[in-house]
Design a protein around this motif. Structure first.
Motif, mmCIF file in Angstrom:
data_model
loop_
_atom_site.group_PDB
_atom_site.id
_atom_site.type_symbol
_atom_site.label_atom_id
_atom_site.label_comp_id
_atom_site.label_asym_id
_atom_site.label_seq_id
_atom_site.Cartn_x
_atom_site.Cartn_y
_atom_site.Cartn_z
ATOM 1 N N SER A 1 0.865 -1.206 -0.145
ATOM 2 C CA SER A 1 0.059 -0.034 -0.136
ATOM 3 C C SER A 1 0.853 1.287 -0.015
ATOM 4 O O SER A 1 1.885 1.408 0.594
ATOM 5 C CB SER A 1 -1.002 0.012 1.330
ATOM 6 N N ARG A 2 0.441 2.307 -0.679
ATOM 7 C CA ARG A 2 1.140 3.611 -0.738
ATOM 8 C C ARG A 2 1.045 4.362 0.525
ATOM 9 O O ARG A 2 -0.175 4.587 1.041
ATOM 10 C CB ARG A 2 0.632 4.314 -1.849
ATOM 11 N N PRO A 3 1.940 4.886 0.944
ATOM 12 C CA PRO A 3 2.019 5.936 2.131
ATOM 13 C C PRO A 3 0.900 7.051 1.900
ATOM 14 O O PRO A 3 0.887 7.486 0.729
ATOM 15 C CB PRO A 3 3.237 6.169 2.581
ATOM 16 N N THR A 4 0.147 7.404 2.779
ATOM 17 C CA THR A 4 -0.832 8.493 2.560
ATOM 18 C C THR A 4 -0.387 9.854 3.266
ATOM 19 O O THR A 4 0.170 9.445 4.512
ATOM 20 C CB THR A 4 -2.405 8.244 2.618
ATOM 21 N N ILE A 5 -1.033 10.997 3.048
ATOM 22 C CA ILE A 5 -0.635 11.859 3.858
ATOM 23 C C ILE A 5 -1.757 11.838 4.916
ATOM 24 O O ILE A 5 -2.981 12.019 4.659
ATOM 25 C CB ILE A 5 -0.711 13.237 3.083
ATOM 26 N N THR A 6 -1.387 11.907 6.211
ATOM 27 C CA THR A 6 -2.512 12.015 7.363
ATOM 28 C C THR A 6 -2.737 13.298 7.753
ATOM 29 O O THR A 6 -1.986 14.354 7.642
ATOM 30 C CB THR A 6 -1.856 11.111 8.496
ATOM 31 N N ARG B 1 -3.825 10.865 -11.473
ATOM 32 C CA ARG B 1 -4.898 10.811 -10.587
ATOM 33 C C ARG B 1 -5.091 12.003 -9.899
ATOM 34 O O ARG B 1 -4.658 13.143 -9.929
ATOM 35 C CB ARG B 1 -4.051 9.871 -9.303
ATOM 36 N N ALA C 1 -6.180 14.802 -3.410
ATOM 37 C CA ALA C 1 -6.995 14.950 -2.328
ATOM 38 C C ALA C 1 -7.040 16.216 -1.490
ATOM 39 O O ALA C 1 -5.905 16.779 -1.562
ATOM 40 C CB ALA C 1 -6.882 13.676 -1.114
ATOM 41 N N ARG D 1 -6.263 17.078 1.634
ATOM 42 C CA ARG D 1 -5.291 16.993 2.646
ATOM 43 C C ARG D 1 -4.022 17.103 1.801
ATOM 44 O O ARG D 1 -3.056 17.555 2.257
ATOM 45 C CB ARG D 1 -5.158 15.669 3.480
ATOM 46 N N GLU D 2 -3.827 16.447 0.593
ATOM 47 C CA GLU D 2 -2.560 16.543 -0.090
ATOM 48 C C GLU D 2 -2.394 18.047 -0.564
ATOM 49 O O GLU D 2 -1.172 18.496 -0.807
ATOM 50 C CB GLU D 2 -2.773 15.612 -1.193
ATOM 51 N N THR E 1 -1.034 20.053 1.939
ATOM 52 C CA THR E 1 0.458 19.765 2.230
ATOM 53 C C THR E 1 1.244 20.801 1.205
ATOM 54 O O THR E 1 2.341 21.197 1.404
ATOM 55 C CB THR E 1 0.707 18.464 2.156
#
Length: 98
Positions: free
Chosen positions: A4-9, A79, A82, A84-85, A88
């Motif tokens: 799984s790809r890491p996501t920005i939390t 893609r 999001a 939250r991205e 960032t």
């Protein structure tokens, strides 16, 4: 098995925003402009600036997300972004002074 790809939390964004606010506060506190300002004024203006910073960050992140999802993602078949991205991206651009 696909990794799984890491996501920005949310935690990452909160720490990034606090780091940005902390560096701004320290930079101003040790500047020549803050030498004649009492500590109460320094704290009050910093809180007001932080609220203004958050409002502008959320508006800018919304604009970046909409721009990316409506134009860039359609033009280059990549893609969607999001929210939250987008936050960032805005905070990192602010840290780099852009």
């Amino acid at each position: 098995m696909k990794a799984s790809r890491p996501t920005i939390t949310l935690g990452f964004n909160v720490l990034l925003i606090l780091y940005s606010a902390g560096t701004g506060f320290i930079t101003f506190a040790f500047s020549d402009k803050a030498q004649n300002v009492p500590i109460q004024g320094l704290v009050l203006t910093s809180l007001i600036d932080f609220v203004r910073y958050l409002i502008m960050m959320f508006i800018s992140a919304w604009f970046i997300r909409e721009f990316w999802n409506r134009l860039v993602a359609d033009l280059f078949s990549i893609r969607f972004l999001a929210y939250r991205e987008a936050i960032t991206i805005v905070v990192l651009l602010g840290l780099f002074g852009l």
